[in-house]
Design a protein around this motif. Structure first.
Motif, PDB file in Angstrom:
ATOM      1  N   ASP A 104       0.831  -1.204   0.000  1.00 24.27           N
ATOM      2  CA  ASP A 104       0.000   0.000   0.000  1.00 24.27           C
ATOM      3  C   ASP A 104       0.868   1.256   0.000  1.00 24.27           C
ATOM      4  O   ASP A 104       0.601   2.216  -0.738  1.00 24.27           O
ATOM      5  N   TYR A 105       1.909   1.263   0.794  1.00 26.61           N
ATOM      6  CA  TYR A 105       2.807   2.422   0.864  1.00 26.61           C
ATOM      7  C   TYR A 105       3.503   2.620  -0.484  1.00 26.61           C
ATOM      8  O   TYR A 105       3.656   3.757  -0.944  1.00 26.61           O
ATOM      9  N   SER A 106       3.902   1.523  -1.117  1.00 21.13           N
ATOM     10  CA  SER A 106       4.616   1.646  -2.391  1.00 21.13           C
ATOM     11  C   SER A 106       3.719   2.278  -3.449  1.00 21.13           C
ATOM     12  O   SER A 106       4.195   3.042  -4.300  1.00 21.13           O
ATOM     13  N   LYS A 107       2.427   1.986  -3.406  1.00 22.82           N
ATOM     14  CA  LYS A 107       1.505   2.558  -4.379  1.00 22.82           C
ATOM     15  C   LYS A 107       1.182   4.002  -4.050  1.00 22.82           C
ATOM     16  O   LYS A 107       1.186   4.881  -4.926  1.00 22.82           O
ATOM     17  N   ASN A 108       0.886   4.261  -2.776  1.00 20.62           N
ATOM     18  CA  ASN A 108       0.377   5.566  -2.379  1.00 20.62           C
ATOM     19  C   ASN A 108       1.458   6.620  -2.150  1.00 20.62           C
ATOM     20  O   ASN A 108       1.193   7.816  -2.305  1.00 20.62           O
ATOM     21  N   ARG A 109       2.663   6.175  -1.782  1.00 23.24           N
ATOM     22  CA  ARG A 109       3.699   7.141  -1.425  1.00 23.24           C
ATOM     23  C   ARG A 109       4.926   7.078  -2.308  1.00 23.24           C
ATOM     24  O   ARG A 109       5.675   8.045  -2.401  1.00 23.24           O
ATOM     25  N   LEU A 110       5.168   5.939  -2.972  1.00 22.89           N
ATOM     26  CA  LEU A 110       6.366   5.799  -3.801  1.00 22.89           C
ATOM     27  C   LEU A 110       6.046   5.796  -5.283  1.00 22.89           C
ATOM     28  O   LEU A 110       6.955   5.762  -6.119  1.00 22.89           O
ATOM     29  N   GLY A 111       4.769   5.806  -5.627  1.00 21.30           N
ATOM     30  CA  GLY A 111       4.386   5.872  -7.044  1.00 21.30           C
ATOM     31  C   GLY A 111       4.604   4.596  -7.810  1.00 21.30           C
ATOM     32  O   GLY A 111       4.663   4.603  -9.051  1.00 21.30           O
ATOM     33  N   LEU A 112       4.746   3.454  -7.113  1.00 17.75           N
ATOM     34  CA  LEU A 112       4.941   2.181  -7.792  1.00 17.75           C
ATOM     35  C   LEU A 112       3.578   1.540  -8.019  1.00 17.75           C
ATOM     36  O   LEU A 112       3.125   0.684  -7.280  1.00 17.75           O
ATOM     37  N   VAL A 113       2.907   1.997  -9.085  1.00 23.78           N
ATOM     38  CA  VAL A 113       1.532   1.570  -9.343  1.00 23.78           C
ATOM     39  C   VAL A 113       1.415   0.962 -10.741  1.00 23.78           C
ATOM     40  O   VAL A 113       2.274   1.136 -11.571  1.00 23.78           O
TER      41      VAL A 113
END
Length: 368
Positions: free
Chosen positions: A359-368
């Motif tokens: 979740d953090y990678s998607k919401n805060r690191l832009g790994l989507v």
């Protein structure tokens, strides 16, 4: 300081390639992108999961309805797809050709990337098995493999300078045996900084091997255990990056040195956005694979004499800087501990940590 922000700065080939050419190829992603069956989803930047993140669940015999064990790579692919991961890095050892095809079919159906984790040949007699594992990984769709050169953590496994030098010599033998196989099958191998090599030592090994098919699996936090600044490690190794182990780290004091723990992304001391930006800059095709290990803190006994047996003339300023960092960034909530939990609660904590990281990678690191 560790938590300061830094600005991010198929054709036949011989096994000799100079560093400038390696950097050019890694930066352009030329080797990967030139492969005829380059999966389109390798351009997807969703974070994947390293098998070691599931240390409690992998091959688990626990009778858990909610967290059933993963018997193999297919099980892990299915689960990681369900929780929104982009792919997996998983052990490849003794697969049959049929199983490799089933992994490939599942991976293609789910649209995930696959990387392998593989052991190196120790001598010429091991090369045939190594090649079969590489071929099976390639058949399953893995074009990147990860390996380690040491059987354990440097400060726990080697108790003299000679013992560590023997490991280094053996590693060079293994890598020279592996390189022609990697070149033949067009698969790249990343050597992990696995609490064994300090970053300049690993660079020296890469220069000795001097092959575009062998680079680094860049672990973002391991090298704190060797008194290295994690951002300096990334800056040193990132020109060679072929794959990653993404994690965040927390520290605390203890009598013989310091404690070190993986914690959910964003809760630790690492500058993850800058580390990821540097990796993308040097290798746009690189994947980001989560290694969130749910366990008790590791003891780093850097104030004991035996810890220093393999480090030669390492200056005391490295120790002072690390201990100062630990003092200034003690984990206020107390480092997580799970040994006291029953099996179901350990499995639950593991899954909760991995999902929180994704979740953090998607919401805060832009790994989507």
């Amino acid at each position: 300081m560790t938590n300061q922000r830094h600005e991010p700065e198929s054709r036949p080939v011989s096994n000799r390639i100079d560093r400038r050419d390696f950097l050019h190829k890694a930066t352009a992603g030329a080797v990967l992108l030139s492969l005829p069956d380059m999966p389109r989803f390798l351009k997807d930047t969703r974070m994947g999961v390293v098998v070691h993140s599931y240390g409690n669940r992998w091959n688990s015999k626990a009778n858990s309805q909610k967290y059933p064990g993963f018997a193999n790579a297919v099980d892990m692919l299915n689960h990681c797809s369900q929780i929104g991961a982009g792919g997996i890095q998983v052990v490849v050892n003794g697969w049959s050709a049929d199983f490799a095809k089933s992994v490939r079919d599942k991976r293609e159906k789910l649209g995930l990337y696959l990387e392998g984790s593989i052991g190196l040949p120790k001598n010429a007699g091991d090369v045939a098995k190594f090649e079969q594992d590489v071929a099976n990984a390639r058949e399953a769709g893995a074009q990147i493999l990860r390996t380690v050169c040491s059987s354990g953590r440097r400060y726990e496994t080697y108790h003299s300078a000679q013992a560590f030098q023997d490991m280094r010599k053996n590693a060079l033998v293994s890598l020279r045996l592996a390189e022609p196989v990697l070149r033949k099958h067009k698969v790249r191998l990343g050597i992990e900084n696995h609490k064994d090599w300090r970053a300049p030592e690993l660079v020296d090994v890469l220069k000795q091997i001097n092959s575009e098919w062998i680079g680094v699996t860049l672990d973002f936090g391991n090298s704190i255990a060797l008194l290295e600044d994690p951002m300096a490690v990334v800056q040193t190794l990132v020109p060679y990056v072929v794959s990653t182990h993404v994690k965040d780290m927390a520290v605390d004091e203890y009598a013989d040195g310091f404690l070190l723990s993986e914690v959910p992304l964003g809760q630790g001391i690492l500058d993850l956005p800058t580390m990821i930006a540097l990796c993308k800059k040097h290798n746009p095709a690189v994947t980001f694979s989560l290694e969130m290990i749910t366990r008790d803190p590791l003891e780093i006994p850097c104030l004991k004499n035996d810890y220093w047996a393999t480090f030669g003339e390492l200056p005391g300023t490295e120790l002072a800087r690390t201990l100062r960092m630990v003092k200034e960034h003690k984990y206020k909530a107390g480092l997580p501990r799970v040994a006291q939990l029953d099996t179901e609660k350990k499995l639950a904590a593991e899954e909760e940590n991995i999902v929180a990281c994704l979740d953090y990678s998607k919401n805060r690191l832009g790994l989507v």
